[in-house]
Enzyme design. Sequence first.
Site, PDB file in Angstrom:
ATOM      1  N   GLY A   9       1.085  -1.234  -0.189  1.00 18.85           N
ATOM      2  CA  GLY A   9       0.188  -0.050  -0.268  1.00 18.85           C
ATOM      3  C   GLY A   9       0.637   1.326   0.137  1.00 18.85           C
ATOM      4  O   GLY A   9       0.123   2.132  -0.095  1.00 18.85           O
ATOM      5  N   ILE A  13       0.410   2.081  -7.085  1.00 20.62           N
ATOM      6  CA  ILE A  13      -1.037   1.739  -7.261  1.00 20.62           C
ATOM      7  C   ILE A  13      -1.791   1.563  -5.604  1.00 20.62           C
ATOM      8  O   ILE A  13      -2.784   2.077  -5.515  1.00 20.62           O
ATOM      9  CB  ILE A  13      -1.281   0.535  -8.159  1.00 20.62           C
ATOM     10  CG1 ILE A  13      -0.679   0.736  -9.356  1.00 20.62           C
ATOM     11  CG2 ILE A  13      -2.787   0.366  -8.370  1.00 20.62           C
ATOM     12  CD1 ILE A  13      -0.454  -0.484 -10.104  1.00 20.62           C
ATOM     13  N   THR A 126      -0.961  -8.968 -13.803  1.00 26.92           N
ATOM     14  CA  THR A 126      -0.896  -7.945 -14.853  1.00 26.92           C
ATOM     15  C   THR A 126      -0.943  -8.351 -16.215  1.00 26.92           C
ATOM     16  O   THR A 126      -0.960  -9.718 -16.419  1.00 26.92           O
ATOM     17  CB  THR A 126       0.703  -7.477 -14.613  1.00 26.92           C
ATOM     18  OG1 THR A 126       1.077  -6.836 -15.934  1.00 26.92           O
ATOM     19  CG2 THR A 126       1.716  -8.552 -14.613  1.00 26.92           C
ATOM     20  N   ASP A 127      -1.098  -7.668 -17.163  1.00 25.53           N
ATOM     21  CA  ASP A 127      -1.375  -7.999 -18.660  1.00 25.53           C
ATOM     22  C   ASP A 127      -0.074  -8.795 -19.197  1.00 25.53           C
ATOM     23  O   ASP A 127      -0.128  -9.393 -19.986  1.00 25.53           O
ATOM     24  CB  ASP A 127      -1.720  -6.980 -19.556  1.00 25.53           C
ATOM     25  CG  ASP A 127      -0.813  -5.814 -19.663  1.00 25.53           C
ATOM     26  OD1 ASP A 127       0.220  -5.861 -18.855  1.00 25.53           O
ATOM     27  OD2 ASP A 127      -1.217  -4.722 -20.368  1.00 25.53           O
ATOM     28  N   GLU A 128       1.235  -8.423 -18.553  1.00 24.30           N
ATOM     29  CA  GLU A 128       2.281  -8.966 -19.176  1.00 24.30           C
ATOM     30  C   GLU A 128       2.214 -10.450 -19.014  1.00 24.30           C
ATOM     31  O   GLU A 128       3.272 -11.040 -19.646  1.00 24.30           O
ATOM     32  CB  GLU A 128       3.402  -8.335 -18.240  1.00 24.30           C
ATOM     33  CG  GLU A 128       3.392  -6.846 -18.409  1.00 24.30           C
ATOM     34  CD  GLU A 128       4.691  -6.218 -18.239  1.00 24.30           C
ATOM     35  OE1 GLU A 128       5.725  -6.761 -18.469  1.00 24.30           O
ATOM     36  OE2 GLU A 128       4.787  -5.045 -17.819  1.00 24.30           O
ATOM     37  N   TYR A 150      10.133 -10.704 -14.699  1.00 25.95           N
ATOM     38  CA  TYR A 150       8.759 -10.039 -13.898  1.00 25.95           C
ATOM     39  C   TYR A 150       7.723 -10.701 -14.084  1.00 25.95           C
ATOM     40  O   TYR A 150       6.984 -10.989 -13.270  1.00 25.95           O
ATOM     41  CB  TYR A 150       8.915  -8.685 -14.144  1.00 25.95           C
ATOM     42  CG  TYR A 150       7.627  -8.044 -13.877  1.00 25.95           C
ATOM     43  CD1 TYR A 150       7.146  -7.742 -12.573  1.00 25.95           C
ATOM     44  CD2 TYR A 150       6.803  -7.319 -14.901  1.00 25.95           C
ATOM     45  CE1 TYR A 150       6.004  -7.430 -12.271  1.00 25.95           C
ATOM     46  CE2 TYR A 150       5.348  -6.841 -14.571  1.00 25.95           C
ATOM     47  CZ  TYR A 150       5.052  -6.856 -13.005  1.00 25.95           C
ATOM     48  OH  TYR A 150       3.879  -6.049 -13.140  1.00 25.95           O
ATOM     49  N   LYS A 154       4.948 -13.090 -12.041  1.00 29.92           N
ATOM     50  CA  LYS A 154       3.673 -12.757 -11.606  1.00 29.92           C
ATOM     51  C   LYS A 154       2.728 -13.771 -12.174  1.00 29.92           C
ATOM     52  O   LYS A 154       1.802 -13.835 -11.361  1.00 29.92           O
ATOM     53  CB  LYS A 154       3.508 -11.375 -12.415  1.00 29.92           C
ATOM     54  CG  LYS A 154       4.136 -10.125 -11.954  1.00 29.92           C
ATOM     55  CD  LYS A 154       3.466  -9.753 -10.360  1.00 29.92           C
ATOM     56  CE  LYS A 154       1.845  -9.310 -10.309  1.00 29.92           C
ATOM     57  NZ  LYS A 154       1.482  -8.737  -9.108  1.00 29.92           N
ATOM     58  N   LEU A 190       7.897   4.436 -17.731  1.00 31.43           N
ATOM     59  CA  LEU A 190       8.123   5.399 -18.782  1.00 31.43           C
ATOM     60  C   LEU A 190       7.469   6.731 -18.363  1.00 31.43           C
ATOM     61  O   LEU A 190       8.296   7.619 -18.816  1.00 31.43           O
ATOM     62  CB  LEU A 190       7.455   4.672 -19.938  1.00 31.43           C
ATOM     63  CG  LEU A 190       7.550   5.391 -21.245  1.00 31.43           C
ATOM     64  CD1 LEU A 190       8.098   4.727 -22.525  1.00 31.43           C
ATOM     65  CD2 LEU A 190       6.187   5.991 -21.891  1.00 31.43           C
ATOM     66  N   TYR A 207      13.777   3.242 -25.652  1.00 25.26           N
ATOM     67  CA  TYR A 207      14.128   1.938 -26.259  1.00 25.26           C
ATOM     68  C   TYR A 207      14.158   1.422 -27.720  1.00 25.26           C
ATOM     69  O   TYR A 207      12.873   1.728 -28.010  1.00 25.26           O
ATOM     70  CB  TYR A 207      13.539   0.771 -25.158  1.00 25.26           C
ATOM     71  CG  TYR A 207      13.947   0.494 -23.852  1.00 25.26           C
ATOM     72  CD1 TYR A 207      15.237   0.335 -23.593  1.00 25.26           C
ATOM     73  CD2 TYR A 207      13.142   0.305 -22.975  1.00 25.26           C
ATOM     74  CE1 TYR A 207      15.792   0.149 -22.294  1.00 25.26           C
ATOM     75  CE2 TYR A 207      13.440   0.082 -21.565  1.00 25.26           C
ATOM     76  CZ  TYR A 207      14.900   0.066 -21.341  1.00 25.26           C
ATOM     77  OH  TYR A 207      15.272  -0.288 -20.100  1.00 25.26           O
TER      78      TYR A 207
HETATM   79  N1  NAD Z   1       2.262  -0.435 -12.439  1.00 26.68           N
HETATM   80  C1  NAD Z   1       1.713  -0.926 -13.489  1.00 26.68           C
HETATM   81  O1  NAD Z   1       1.642  -0.515 -14.585  1.00 26.68           O
HETATM   82  C2  NAD Z   1       0.849  -2.192 -13.110  1.00 26.68           C
HETATM   83  C3  NAD Z   1       0.191  -2.764 -14.105  1.00 26.68           C
HETATM   84  C4  NAD Z   1      -0.612  -4.031 -13.904  1.00 26.68           C
HETATM   85  C5  NAD Z   1      -0.458  -4.521 -12.669  1.00 26.68           C
HETATM   86  N2  NAD Z   1       0.423  -3.908 -11.658  1.00 26.68           N
HETATM   87  C6  NAD Z   1       0.746  -4.702 -10.459  1.00 26.68           C
HETATM   88  O2  NAD Z   1       0.303  -3.730  -9.355  1.00 26.68           O
HETATM   89  C7  NAD Z   1       0.830  -4.060  -8.141  1.00 26.68           C
HETATM   90  C8  NAD Z   1       1.538  -2.759  -7.600  1.00 26.68           C
HETATM   91  O3  NAD Z   1       2.104  -2.011  -8.645  1.00 26.68           O
HETATM   92  P1  NAD Z   1       3.023  -0.627  -8.554  1.00 26.68           P
HETATM   93  O4  NAD Z   1       3.238  -0.189  -9.855  1.00 26.68           O
HETATM   94  O5  NAD Z   1       2.197   0.106  -7.477  1.00 26.68           O
HETATM   95  O6  NAD Z   1       4.412  -0.947  -7.786  1.00 26.68           O
HETATM   96  P2  NAD Z   1       5.379  -0.363  -6.936  1.00 26.68           P
HETATM   97  O7  NAD Z   1       6.651  -1.027  -7.271  1.00 26.68           O
HETATM   98  O8  NAD Z   1       4.959   1.082  -7.107  1.00 26.68           O
HETATM   99  O9  NAD Z   1       4.930  -0.835  -5.346  1.00 26.68           O
HETATM  100  C9  NAD Z   1       5.253  -2.153  -4.959  1.00 26.68           C
HETATM  101  C10 NAD Z   1       4.990  -1.844  -3.600  1.00 26.68           C
HETATM  102  O10 NAD Z   1       5.238  -3.110  -3.025  1.00 26.68           O
HETATM  103  C11 NAD Z   1       6.189  -3.198  -1.721  1.00 26.68           C
HETATM  104  N3  NAD Z   1       6.842  -4.490  -1.511  1.00 26.68           N
HETATM  105  C12 NAD Z   1       7.561  -5.026  -2.564  1.00 26.68           C
HETATM  106  N4  NAD Z   1       8.102  -6.101  -2.137  1.00 26.68           N
HETATM  107  C13 NAD Z   1       7.321  -6.458  -0.868  1.00 26.68           C
HETATM  108  C14 NAD Z   1       7.460  -7.471  -0.057  1.00 26.68           C
HETATM  109  N5  NAD Z   1       8.176  -8.371  -0.032  1.00 26.68           N
HETATM  110  N6  NAD Z   1       6.507  -7.241   0.961  1.00 26.68           N
HETATM  111  C15 NAD Z   1       5.703  -6.196   1.377  1.00 26.68           C
HETATM  112  N7  NAD Z   1       5.654  -5.277   0.522  1.00 26.68           N
HETATM  113  C16 NAD Z   1       6.637  -5.283  -0.369  1.00 26.68           C
HETATM  114  C17 NAD Z   1       7.025  -2.025  -2.002  1.00 26.68           C
HETATM  115  O11 NAD Z   1       7.797  -1.519  -0.911  1.00 26.68           O
HETATM  116  C18 NAD Z   1       5.988  -1.132  -2.795  1.00 26.68           C
HETATM  117  O12 NAD Z   1       5.471  -0.314  -1.829  1.00 26.68           O
HETATM  118  C19 NAD Z   1       1.984  -5.137  -8.588  1.00 26.68           C
HETATM  119  O13 NAD Z   1       1.562  -6.272  -7.991  1.00 26.68           O
HETATM  120  C20 NAD Z   1       1.973  -5.038  -9.899  1.00 26.68           C
HETATM  121  O14 NAD Z   1       2.509  -6.211 -10.434  1.00 26.68           O
HETATM  122  C21 NAD Z   1       1.138  -3.097 -11.885  1.00 26.68           C
END
Ligand code: NAD
Length: 339
Positions: A9, A13, A126-128, A150, A154, A190, A207
């Site tokens: 949190g 996101i 994720t869509d990835e 990654y 996931k 990006l 890239y």
């Molecule tokens: N950013 C995107 O475009 C996107 C798109 C689709 C899905 N997601 C998914 O949404 C989620 C959040 O993405 P985001 O962009 O906010 O990521 P982010 O990298 O900004 O944040 C990740 C958070 O998780 C915490 N964290 C990492 N490892 C941890 C652990 N072992 N224990 C507890 N906390 C931990 C970090 O401290 C950080 O606060 C992820 O699961 C990601 O795969 C992201």
Amino acid sequence: MKTYLVTGGSGFIGSNFVRQMLQNDTNCHIVNLDKLTYAGNPANLVDIEMDERYSFVHGDICDTDVVRQIFHQHKPQIIINFAAETHVDRSIGSPDDFIKTDVFGVFTLLEASKEFGVDLFLQISTDEVYGSIAEGSFCEGDPLLPSSPYSASKAGGDRLAYSYYVTYNLPVIITRASNNYGPFQYPEKLISLFVTNALEDRDLPVYGDGKNVRDWLYVSDHCSAVHFIIENGKLGEVYNVGGGNELQNIHITHQILEQLGKSADLIKFVEDRKGHDLRYSLDCSKLNQLGWMPEHSFDEALAETIHWYQSNEAWWAPIKSGEFKEYYKSHYNMAYEGE
Ligand SMILES: NC(=O)c1ccc[n+]([C@@H]2O[C@H](COP(=O)([O-])OP(=O)(O)OC[C@H]3O[C@@H](n4cnc5c(N)ncnc54)[C@H](O)[C@@H]3O)[C@@H](O)[C@H]2O)c1
């Protein structure tokens, strides 16, 4: 009153979700479990940290004792797992933490959910996980073909969560969202990187030929989709969540520079990412038919996002002067400070 365990949190996101939840639901309690890795930032939630409906636990989702203690103490009914290592480029250099957090961490949370009982376990995927698609769009039932450490990790967490639904009847739902953008995004992705680099008159490292296509989803739309799925989603299902904005990276790069009134000379084409997926595309008709649609147009939300980074240099400037700087120099093989 419902108690939510939101992991990750303090990231991009997750912090937007926690804020949005507290605004929309006066009768909830949110426990945020976050390890505060380089991507986790307490400043993301400084405005709500004193809210009595909010509790923060500094810990690792891989740590069984910490996770069990939270379940024991707070008895959360709804688990939303945002916690992950999330940057593809970092996963190429050092995949270890991705496997630990994105697979084993999910396992730890699933085990505690099974032991203590929950109403819902929402795995943010994720869509990835689908991999690249040249034409058409992926539906939820399509095979997964992840191509980076990654996306592979996931996919592991995504399918492990599903297996707990099938095997143990755990109430699991999985979401697969496209590329997010908006406030509080660590400036290595990006849009947040290019906006902040442009504001500092630094080069924008694009890239390859910049023709990779991603679907872009405004973060508050992603959060509203998660909220909608908690209320309306069917257990055991996967939901694609997209913004309906498929754009080439180079198109977005020009759009950022134009809005900031900066020269296209700042664009610097760099060696392509290893294994760079060409195009991601989601078919979101399943979620749309259930009743959710994104509310923001890309042009408006990008303009708002750029404006947010312009107005919040105090948030991103300290980040860009720390760990980020070393990462950036070694990754792009580019000077960072006018060197
Ligand atoms: N950013 C995107 O475009 C996107 C798109 C689709 C899905 N997601 C998914 O949404 C989620 C959040 O993405 P985001 O962009 O906010 O990521 P982010 O990298 O900004 O944040 C990740 C958070 O998780 C915490 N964290 C990492 N490892 C941890 C652990 N072992 N224990 C507890 N906390 C931990 C970090 O401290 C950080 O606060 C992820 O699961 C990601 O795969 C992201």
